[in-house]
Scaffold this active site. Structure first.
Site, short mmCIF file in Angstrom:
data_model
loop_
_atom_site.label_atom_id
_atom_site.label_comp_id
_atom_site.label_asym_id
_atom_site.label_seq_id
_atom_site.Cartn_x
_atom_site.Cartn_y
_atom_site.Cartn_z
N ASP A 14 0.88 -1.17 0.00
CA ASP A 14 0.00 0.00 0.00
C ASP A 14 0.92 1.23 0.00
O ASP A 14 2.12 1.11 0.23
CB ASP A 14 -0.89 -0.02 1.27
CG ASP A 14 -1.82 1.18 1.35
OD1 ASP A 14 -2.39 1.56 0.31
OD2 ASP A 14 -1.98 1.75 2.45
N SER A 15 0.32 2.39 -0.21
CA SER A 15 1.10 3.63 -0.10
C SER A 15 1.55 3.85 1.35
O SER A 15 2.50 4.59 1.60
CB SER A 15 0.23 4.81 -0.52
OG SER A 15 -0.93 4.84 0.29
N TYR A 46 -1.00 8.29 -2.38
CA TYR A 46 -1.00 7.99 -3.81
C TYR A 46 -2.20 8.65 -4.50
O TYR A 46 -2.18 8.89 -5.69
CB TYR A 46 -1.15 6.47 -4.04
CG TYR A 46 0.12 5.64 -3.99
CD1 TYR A 46 1.35 6.19 -3.63
CD2 TYR A 46 0.07 4.28 -4.33
CE1 TYR A 46 2.49 5.40 -3.59
CE2 TYR A 46 1.21 3.49 -4.30
CZ TYR A 46 2.42 4.04 -3.92
OH TYR A 46 3.55 3.26 -3.90
N GLY A 47 -3.25 8.90 -3.71
CA GLY A 47 -4.55 9.28 -4.26
C GLY A 47 -4.56 10.57 -5.06
O GLY A 47 -5.44 10.79 -5.89
N CYS A 77 -4.38 -1.58 -1.87
CA CYS A 77 -4.54 -0.15 -2.04
C CYS A 77 -5.51 0.04 -3.20
O CYS A 77 -5.24 -0.43 -4.31
CB CYS A 77 -3.16 0.45 -2.37
SG CYS A 77 -3.20 2.19 -2.81
N ASN A 78 -6.63 0.68 -2.95
CA ASN A 78 -7.60 0.88 -4.02
C ASN A 78 -7.01 1.74 -5.14
O ASN A 78 -7.29 1.51 -6.32
CB ASN A 78 -8.86 1.59 -3.48
CG ASN A 78 -9.68 0.67 -2.63
OD1 ASN A 78 -9.36 0.42 -1.48
ND2 ASN A 78 -10.75 0.14 -3.19
N THR A 79 -6.22 2.74 -4.73
CA THR A 79 -5.66 3.66 -5.72
C THR A 79 -4.71 2.92 -6.66
O THR A 79 -4.82 3.02 -7.88
CB THR A 79 -4.93 4.81 -4.99
OG1 THR A 79 -5.82 5.37 -4.03
CG2 THR A 79 -4.46 5.86 -5.94
N GLU A 156 -2.23 8.34 8.56
CA GLU A 156 -0.78 8.13 8.51
C GLU A 156 -0.09 8.84 9.69
O GLU A 156 0.94 8.39 10.17
CB GLU A 156 -0.19 8.66 7.20
CG GLU A 156 -0.48 7.79 5.99
CD GLU A 156 0.25 6.45 6.01
OE1 GLU A 156 1.42 6.40 6.43
OE2 GLU A 156 -0.37 5.44 5.61
N CYS A 188 -11.15 2.87 0.28
CA CYS A 188 -9.73 3.15 0.52
C CYS A 188 -9.35 2.31 1.72
O CYS A 188 -10.07 2.30 2.74
CB CYS A 188 -9.52 4.63 0.81
SG CYS A 188 -7.85 5.01 1.41
N THR A 189 -8.22 1.59 1.62
CA THR A 189 -7.88 0.64 2.69
C THR A 189 -7.48 1.32 4.00
O THR A 189 -7.38 0.67 5.03
CB THR A 189 -6.77 -0.32 2.23
OG1 THR A 189 -5.67 0.47 1.72
CG2 THR A 189 -7.27 -1.27 1.15
N HIS A 190 -7.24 2.63 3.94
CA HIS A 190 -6.95 3.34 5.19
C HIS A 190 -8.21 3.49 6.06
O HIS A 190 -8.13 3.59 7.28
CB HIS A 190 -6.41 4.74 4.91
CG HIS A 190 -4.95 4.80 4.58
ND1 HIS A 190 -4.45 4.41 3.35
CD2 HIS A 190 -3.87 5.19 5.31
CE1 HIS A 190 -3.13 4.58 3.35
NE2 HIS A 190 -2.76 5.05 4.53
N1 DGL Z 1 -4.84 3.05 1.02
C1 DGL Z 1 -5.03 3.69 -0.21
C2 DGL Z 1 -6.20 3.29 -1.02
O1 DGL Z 1 -6.77 2.28 -0.73
C3 DGL Z 1 -4.16 4.77 -0.61
C4 DGL Z 1 -4.56 6.10 -0.18
C5 DGL Z 1 -3.57 7.11 -0.69
O2 DGL Z 1 -2.38 6.84 -0.62
O3 DGL Z 1 -4.01 8.15 -1.16
O4 DGL Z 1 -6.59 3.96 -1.94
#
Ligand code: DGL
Length: 276
Positions: A14-15, A46-47, A77-79, A156, A188-190
């Site tokens: 993931d990011s 990453y988004g 990571c969805n992104t 984060e 988003c996995t966060h």
């Molecule tokens: N955990 C991320 C996701 O699922 C990344 C979020 C990010 O880095 O912007 O999209």
């Protein structure tokens, strides 16, 4: 020495710390598997990055994981999934990949009000994967979206129960509640790390969907299909790596998933990752 293919690790990336919500679920369902987790914290979030950047980072991470013998890779990571999954599958056709996709399908199937909320990053909303999922599964359902600016940074930063975090979520969810959502998808996995706040805001009549259990099940199915499931019957070991600050990551791992772990440092070197 060649490692028995069943004992090779599952690679998860993931990011940042978001993918830990998926790692946790993999552990719950498959406790004997070893996992190697990479957080690209020097580049988080990453988004809001360009497609080329996210593609390059994802490919560099996958190359590193494969060089360490990963038997299956979860793009947690969805992104990164929205941007890079199709290319990664093409480039590494022999590698089983599991990606993330906002759970629009179960939400569209479950809604009674016909209004569903999705929380994800801008890059996820812009990707073809998301629009084709909505097109395929959400016909006749109203989808309300919000990209929760700043939420990934709050998580984060370890600022979970912080007024600003709640504020971002209230801003995102209040208009959705006004429109009558009865399902909200964490794209988003966060975000599962703030699910308790989301639940407080939306109340018990709105279902909050975390895709991590379904993603872990899919990983298990692929391990079976490719005959890669571990044959051991003792708890698997994790190896955590970050391109950011290992000390900070250790603290976040302890706070978010209650594991005391050592984190090693990785360095980007012209598009490639190497151990420091
Ligand atoms: N955990 C991320 C996701 O699922 C990344 C979020 C990010 O880095 O912007 O999209």
């Amino acid at each position: 020495m060649k490692i028995n293919k069943h004992h090779r690790p599952i690679g998860i990336f993931d990011s940042g710390v978001g993918g830990l919500s998926v790692l946790q679920e993999v552990h719950r369902q498959y406790p004997f598997e070893n996992c190697t987790y990479i957080a690209d914290q020097v580049h988080v979030p990453y988004g809001t990055r360009s497609r080329e950047e996210v593609l390059g980072y994802s490919d560099g991470i996958v190359r590193y994981l494969l060089s360490k013998g990963a038997k299956l890779i979860i793009v947690a990571c969805n992104t990164a999934s929205a941007v890079a999954l199709i290319d990664l599958r093409k480039k590494y056709p022999d590698v089983p990949f599991v990606g993330m996709e906002p759970a629009v399908k179960p939400a569209a199937e479950g809604t009674s009000s016909g209004v569903v909320g999705v929380l994800a990053t801008p890059a996820t909303f812009q990707g073809d994967l998301y629009s084709s999922t909505v097109e395929k599964f959400a016909r006749g359902v109203e989808i309300l979206q919000d990209n929760c600016p700043g939420l990934v940074d709050q998580i984060e930063g370890g600022k979970i129960d912080d007024p600003m975090t709640r504020n971002i979520l209230e801003k995102a969810l209040a208009p959705m509640l006004e429109e009558g959502i009865d399902e909200v998808v964490m794209g988003c996995t966060h975000y599962p790390f703030v699910i308790h706040i989301i639940r407080e805001i939306v109340g018990e009549n709105v279902r909050v969907i975390d895709p991590a259990p379904a993603v872990a099940r899919q990983a298990g199915r692929l391990l079976e299909t490719f005959d890669l499931k571990t044959e051991r019957d003792r708890e698997g070991e994790d190896h955590f790596l970050t391109t950011g600050d290992p000390g900070k990551m250790e603290k976040l791992i302890a706070d978010l998933i209650i594991i005391q772990a050592e984190v090693n440092k990785l360095v980007w070197d012209g598009g490639n990752l190497r151990d420091e």
